[in-house]
Design a protein around this motif. Structure first.
Motif, PDB file in Angstrom:
ATOM      1  N   GLU A   1       0.833  -1.183   0.000  1.00  0.00           N
ATOM      2  CA  GLU A   1       0.000   0.000   0.000  1.00  0.00           C
ATOM      3  C   GLU A   1       0.881   1.250   0.000  1.00  0.00           C
ATOM      4  O   GLU A   1       1.879   1.310   0.721  1.00  0.00           O
ATOM      5  N   PRO A   2       0.550   2.240  -0.825  1.00  0.00           N
ATOM      6  CA  PRO A   2       1.361   3.465  -0.846  1.00  0.00           C
ATOM      7  C   PRO A   2       1.262   4.208   0.476  1.00  0.00           C
ATOM      8  O   PRO A   2       0.201   4.243   1.105  1.00  0.00           O
ATOM      9  N   ARG A   3       2.377   4.794   0.878  1.00  0.00           N
ATOM     10  CA  ARG A   3       2.415   5.569   2.115  1.00  0.00           C
ATOM     11  C   ARG A   3       2.826   6.995   1.800  1.00  0.00           C
ATOM     12  O   ARG A   3       3.680   7.238   0.944  1.00  0.00           O
TER      13      ARG A   3
ATOM     14  N   LEU B   1       0.543  10.551  -5.834  1.00  0.00           N
ATOM     15  CA  LEU B   1      -0.279   9.427  -5.402  1.00  0.00           C
ATOM     16  C   LEU B   1      -1.651   9.470  -6.078  1.00  0.00           C
ATOM     17  O   LEU B   1      -2.172   8.440  -6.532  1.00  0.00           O
ATOM     18  N   ALA B   2      -2.235  10.665  -6.143  1.00  0.00           N
ATOM     19  CA  ALA B   2      -3.538  10.799  -6.805  1.00  0.00           C
ATOM     20  C   ALA B   2      -3.431  10.486  -8.289  1.00  0.00           C
ATOM     21  O   ALA B   2      -4.345   9.896  -8.881  1.00  0.00           O
ATOM     22  N   TYR B   3      -2.321  10.875  -8.904  1.00  0.00           N
ATOM     23  CA  TYR B   3      -2.107  10.580 -10.322  1.00  0.00           C
ATOM     24  C   TYR B   3      -2.081   9.070 -10.564  1.00  0.00           C
ATOM     25  O   TYR B   3      -2.736   8.565 -11.486  1.00  0.00           O
ATOM     26  N   GLN B   4      -1.344   8.351  -9.723  1.00  0.00           N
ATOM     27  CA  GLN B   4      -1.266   6.895  -9.884  1.00  0.00           C
ATOM     28  C   GLN B   4      -2.637   6.250  -9.715  1.00  0.00           C
ATOM     29  O   GLN B   4      -2.973   5.287 -10.422  1.00  0.00           O
ATOM     30  N   GLN B   5      -3.423   6.766  -8.793  1.00  0.00           N
ATOM     31  CA  GLN B   5      -4.756   6.212  -8.567  1.00  0.00           C
ATOM     32  C   GLN B   5      -5.686   6.471  -9.744  1.00  0.00           C
ATOM     33  O   GLN B   5      -6.440   5.586 -10.163  1.00  0.00           O
ATOM     34  N   HIS B   6      -5.616   7.656 -10.321  1.00  0.00           N
ATOM     35  CA  HIS B   6      -6.605   8.041 -11.329  1.00  0.00           C
ATOM     36  C   HIS B   6      -6.230   7.654 -12.755  1.00  0.00           C
ATOM     37  O   HIS B   6      -7.064   7.798 -13.654  1.00  0.00           O
ATOM     38  N   ILE B   7      -5.011   7.165 -12.979  1.00  0.00           N
ATOM     39  CA  ILE B   7      -4.706   6.614 -14.299  1.00  0.00           C
ATOM     40  C   ILE B   7      -4.846   5.104 -14.304  1.00  0.00           C
ATOM     41  O   ILE B   7      -4.675   4.464 -15.342  1.00  0.00           O
TER      42      ILE B   7
END
Length: 206
Positions: free
Chosen positions: A74-76, A134-140
């Motif tokens: 999980e990303p921290r 982190l948001a970029y990794q989640q939304h792509i």
């Protein structure tokens, strides 16, 4: 009329023979149905023994073996890390900012949009940009759906860049012109940045 069978022929009964051509056609049909049934049974056995592949291609990505849930760590958030873990995450973040974020969304440096070539020394900027990454990794991710990148632009990119590069923001004392590179960390209410326990320098040394 079937051929007569001689019962005195050593007690062996000869099979009855029917000259009717319809019987041979019926026998051929039975043999064909039995062969098809055996072929279908082999196909069913093959399908039942094949492992189920639940991974599908998405947007040009070839399907691969499904990865078990939770196999990736999980990303921290970077500001919760210390020592080598913090340095490794900062290196990865720097690569993303240098190779993608700035070439794509890095507006011209000015008094209205300052920047710092040594932004990794600004702990608050590191936190802002890491949250954006982190948001970029989640939304792509394909699971975010086709609108994922648009949501990232609307909810994360615009707000983060406006806060980081605001005229009175964390980089306001740094470079305001490409011809005049500058770097200065504004003092916090606790004093100099080196004295703050959560600063970049203290995290790297932890």
């Amino acid at each position: 009329m079937p051929d007569a069978v001689d019962p005195s022929d050593e007690g062996i009964m000869e099979p009855l023979r029917f000259p009717d051509p319809g019987v041979e056609s019926l026998q051929a049909s039975v043999r064909r149905l039995m062969a098809e049934s055996q072929q279908q049974a082999r196909l069913l056995d093959s399908l039942s023994s094949r492992p189920e592949d639940t991974t599908f291609a998405y947007d040009g990505f070839a399907p691969g073996p499904p990865s078990p849930r939770g196999s990736r760590p999980e990303p921290r958030f970077i500001l919760t890390l210390d020592g080598t873990a913090f340095e490794a995450e900062l290196d990865a973040l720097s690569d993303w900012v240098t190779d993608f974020l700035l070439p794509t969304y890095g507006a011209e440096v000015s008094t209205a949009a300052p920047w710092c070539l040594q932004w990794t020394e600004h702990l608050d900027v590191v936190g802002w940009l890491h949250g954006l990454w982190l948001a970029y990794q989640q939304h792509i991710d394909p699971e975010a759906g086709p609108s994922g990148p648009a949501v990232w632009h609307r909810d994360f990119l615009t707000h983060t860049m406006a806060a980081v590069r605001a005229p009175g923001g964390p980089l306001s004392a740094c470079m305001t012109s490409p011809d005049r590179p500058s770097h200065r960390i504004l003092p916090s209410p606790h004093g100099s940045a080196d004295a703050v326990p959560g600063s970049v320098s203290s995290k790297a040394a932890a």
